[in-house]
Design an enzyme around this catalytic site. Structure first.
Site, PDB file in Angstrom:
ATOM      1  N   LYS A 101      27.250  21.432  46.405  1.00 51.51           N
ATOM      2  CA  LYS A 101      28.599  20.858  46.434  1.00 51.51           C
ATOM      3  C   LYS A 101      29.051  20.671  45.003  1.00 51.51           C
ATOM      4  O   LYS A 101      28.224  20.461  44.112  1.00 51.51           O
ATOM      5  CB  LYS A 101      28.592  19.506  47.141  1.00 51.51           C
ATOM      6  CG  LYS A 101      29.947  19.065  47.619  1.00 51.51           C
ATOM      7  CD  LYS A 101      30.309  19.829  48.873  1.00 51.51           C
ATOM      8  CE  LYS A 101      31.416  19.203  49.659  1.00 51.51           C
ATOM      9  NZ  LYS A 101      31.274  19.518  51.083  1.00 51.51           N
TER      10      LYS A 101
HETATM   11  N1  GLU Z   1      33.667  22.025  52.312  1.00 49.57           N
HETATM   12  C1  GLU Z   1      33.259  22.399  53.631  1.00 49.57           C
HETATM   13  C2  GLU Z   1      32.125  21.502  54.103  1.00 49.57           C
HETATM   14  O1  GLU Z   1      31.964  20.396  53.653  1.00 49.57           O
HETATM   15  C3  GLU Z   1      32.959  23.892  53.742  1.00 49.57           C
HETATM   16  C4  GLU Z   1      31.886  24.412  52.842  1.00 49.57           C
HETATM   17  C5  GLU Z   1      31.778  25.933  52.798  1.00 49.57           C
HETATM   18  O2  GLU Z   1      32.497  26.623  53.489  1.00 49.57           O
HETATM   19  O3  GLU Z   1      30.940  26.403  52.013  1.00 49.57           O
HETATM   20  O4  GLU Z   1      31.384  21.830  54.998  1.00 49.57           O
END
Ligand code: GLU
Length: 436
Positions: free
Chosen positions: A121
């Site tokens: 993240k």
């Molecule tokens: N931000 C989204 C999540 O928290 C999607 C992450 C992604 O598609 O890599 O799951």
């Protein structure tokens, strides 16, 4: 001296203004899942910390001629099952603690859904709505440049999250591609997912998280014998995830009876039109002022009677301070980490089911995987195909969680989901071993 990058007041993180560490919550959840399957201590230690914590401070020229220094993060939690994968969040509350928790949750989501990705993240601690469009573009491009080879199409693949969107992903992709040798440039589109359709995005990616929320809710409804059509839902947050969830629920005959966001809260027991509300929010940035519903005090949102409560905004929203007001039959965690540990215990004691974030909101990363596959083979699938594959993937994960919950005789669906994800990681660790 206080750190100029860290907001002084963590207000909003917990209602009392105190700091509820999201990473501490994530670790406590991990311990509970690990206990259930007697996960060896060395694997617990490995999985308790991200592999890499990357922090970049980078300057950007603002339109008034000044330079502002931004702090960005990329936390790479695990690449055991595949490349690091996860969104980038643009929000003033982004900090190391939050991004570490969110990165670990991505690892569990991918493992649960059996997609060949790890967890990561990132984010930048700032308010994107406070910048001009060209300033925002420079921030995103400069962040991508600062991350450099820490991201890559088979190494670490960002996606949208709170505050970022398809346009941000296109800027990231374009910046990355233009820093790549000319002969390779066409092969690196999949360095990010969640792009616009025209630049290599997937049909259905935009609504994927909300669509996944509804698929998981349907699975639960089938399991417990609940009828979604004619049921009522309250939604906290009406951005990408909350909005899509509301519209899809409405199509399935569920009435949206209350919606709250950062600007205010509204209710209508006969149902708020989720499509009209989407248009309103696009124009006004908030649900506040929506003419076809009653405006209420945001504190009263939690006590509105509805069958389904969908927190689809920030973390730590359902706490000991408001949990007693909640009247729902089920809490569906469309957001990441919306329920504190204590509040979850209180909900469970009152017989309110909690469908955990790492399963319920995994639709985003699943369709990100489909986008990545399409980019790799230079194809474009159609929307029905994407939706069908998403449903199959999520229902398989839901089935596996239901079965393990029975096998382990555990009450909490979150604990069962953690146990399942950890088991899958454990098998791979044991086969691969640790080198050197
Ligand atoms: N931000 C989204 C999540 O928290 C999607 C992450 C992604 O598609 O890599 O799951």
């Amino acid at each position: 001296m206080t750190d100029p990058f860290i907001p002084n007041s963590p207000a909003g993180r917990s209602p009392g203004g105190g700091h509820t560490s999201l990473f501490a919550t994530a670790l406590a959840q991990l311990e509970r899942g690990a206990d259930l399957i007697d996960l060896p201590n060395d694997l617990r230690s490995i999985l308790s910390q991200p592999k890499n914590e990357i922090i970049v401070n980078f300057p950007v020229k603002m339109n008034d001629g000044s330079y502002r220094v931004f702090r960005g993060y990329r936390i790479q939690h695990s690449n055991l099952l595949g490349p690091y994968k996860g969104g980038v969040r643009f929000h003033p509350m982004v900090d190391l603690d939050e991004v570490k928790a969110l990165a670990s949750w991505m690892t569990w989501k991918s493992a649960l859904c059996e997609i060949p990705f790890g967890g990561a993240k990132g984010g930048i601690s700032f308010d994107p709505s406070g910048l001009e469009a060209d300033e925002l573009e420079r921030v995103v491009r400069r962040f991508t440049h600062a991350l450099g080879s820490n991201i890559g199409p088979d190494h670490d693949i960002p996606a949208p999250d709170l505050g970022s969107n398809a346009q941000s992903m296109v800027w990231m992709m374009d910046t990355y591609a233009n820093s790549t040798g000319a002969a390779e440039r066409q092969n690196v589109k999949r360095v990010v997912t969640g792009k616009t359709l025209e630049t290599g995005g997937s049909p259905g990616r935009d609504k994927a998280t909300g669509q996944g929320v509804v698929f998981c809710l349907q699975h639960w409804a089938d399991e417990v014998g609940f009828d979604l059509s004619g049921a009522s839902a309250s939604i906290q947050g009406f951005g990408n995830v909350g909005g899509a969830t509301g519209r899809i629920l409405q199509v399935h005959g569920t009435k949206v009876v209350a919606v709250a966001d950062h600007g205010g809260a509204i209710t209508d027991e006969d149902g708020i039109d989720a499509f009209d509300l989407t248009d309103w929010v696009h124009q006004n940035g908030t649900v506040a002022g929506f003419p076809d519903a009653m405006w209420i005090d945001p504190d009263d949102f939690w006590s509105i009677q509805s069958d389904i409560l969908v927190p689809a905004a920030l973390e730590n929203q359902i706490t000991v301070d408001n949990v007693a007001q909640i009247q729902a039959r089920v809490v569906v965690e469309a957001a990441n980490g919306p329920t504190t540990l204590e509040a979850e215990t209180a909900l469970t004691q009152r017989g309110i089911d909690v469908l955990p974030d790492i399963l319920v909101n995994a639709g985003g990363v699943v369709v990100s995987y489909f986008e990545w596959l399409q980019n790799r083979s230079a194809e474009q699938w159609d929307l029905d195909d994407v939706d069908h594959r998403l449903r199959e993937t999520l229902w398989r994960a839901c089935d596996a969680v239901v079965n393990l919950r029975e096998e382990l005789e555990v009450e909490s669906r979150r604990d069962a989901a953690y146990a399942l994800a950890l088991r899958r990681l454990q098998v791979v660790y044991e086969q691969r071993g640790i080198f050197p």
